[in-house]
Design a protein around this motif. Structure first.
Motif, PDB file in Angstrom:
ATOM      1  N   UNK A  43      36.996  29.532  33.898  1.00  0.00           N
ATOM      2  CA  UNK A  43      36.593  30.413  32.803  1.00  0.00           C
ATOM      3  C   UNK A  43      36.741  29.674  31.481  1.00  0.00           C
ATOM      4  N   UNK A  44      35.614  29.339  30.869  1.00  0.00           N
ATOM      5  CA  UNK A  44      35.621  28.688  29.562  1.00  0.00           C
ATOM      6  C   UNK A  44      34.886  29.541  28.536  1.00  0.00           C
ATOM      7  N   UNK A  45      34.922  30.869  28.754  1.00  0.00           N
ATOM      8  CA  UNK A  45      34.264  31.779  27.822  1.00  0.00           C
ATOM      9  C   UNK A  45      34.988  31.806  26.480  1.00  0.00           C
ATOM     10  N   UNK A  93      28.516  34.346  30.041  1.00  0.00           N
ATOM     11  CA  UNK A  93      28.624  35.382  31.073  1.00  0.00           C
ATOM     12  C   UNK A  93      27.416  35.424  31.993  1.00  0.00           C
ATOM     13  N   UNK A  94      26.241  35.184  31.436  1.00  0.00           N
ATOM     14  CA  UNK A  94      25.027  35.285  32.258  1.00  0.00           C
ATOM     15  C   UNK A  94      24.938  34.154  33.292  1.00  0.00           C
ATOM     16  N   UNK A  95      25.793  33.158  33.195  1.00  0.00           N
ATOM     17  CA  UNK A  95      25.804  32.059  34.166  1.00  0.00           C
ATOM     18  C   UNK A  95      26.732  32.311  35.352  1.00  0.00           C
ATOM     19  N   UNK A 109      28.435  30.818  40.782  1.00  0.00           N
ATOM     20  CA  UNK A 109      29.000  31.151  42.096  1.00  0.00           C
ATOM     21  C   UNK A 109      28.093  30.665  43.214  1.00  0.00           C
ATOM     22  N   UNK A 110      26.815  30.848  43.055  1.00  0.00           N
ATOM     23  CA  UNK A 110      25.871  30.391  44.086  1.00  0.00           C
ATOM     24  C   UNK A 110      25.960  28.880  44.283  1.00  0.00           C
TER      25      UNK A 110
END
Length: 86
Positions: free
Chosen positions: A40-42, A68-70, A75-76
Motif C-alpha cells: 500500500x503506497x496510497x 485505488x483504481x489499480x 491483484x490479478x
C-alpha cells in the motif's frame, strides 16, 4: 478480532496474497512464505518501506498500489505468479 503472532504467521502462509504497509516484518514474512505482496503506497511511506516493497517487486513476488483504481489489476498480476517458498 485480535490475532496473535503465531496465528498471523500461519494466516500469511496460507494466504493467496498479502495487502498492506510494507514494513520490515510483514515484507519478511511475505518473502519467507513466498506469499505475493501488494504494498500500500496510497499514502506517504518511509524510505525503508519503499525499499522493502521494491525488493519484493524485484523478486517478482510483489507489486505496489499507488492509486485505488489499480487495486484489482495489481491483484490479478500477483495471482499470475506461483507462490514459491524461500
Amino acid at each position: 478480532p485480535r490475532v496473535d503472532a503465531n496465528e498471523m504467521a500461519e494466516l500469511m502462509h496460507v494466504a493467496d496474497t498479502i495487502v498492506g504497509k510494507p514494513g520490515g516484518l510483514t515484507a519478511h514474512e511475505a518473502f519467507k512464505t513466498g506469499t505475493p505482496f501488494l504494498g500500500d503506497q496510497l499514502k506517504h511511506r518511509f524510505d525503508w518501506e519503499l525499499f522493502n516493497n521494491e525488493f519484493l517487486i524485484s523478486l517478482k513476488q510483489g507489486d505496489k498500489l499507488q492509486k485505488q483504481e489499480d487495486f484489482i489489476p495489481a491483484l490479478k498480476r500477483l495471482f499470475q505468479h506461483k507462490k514459491s517458498i524461500h
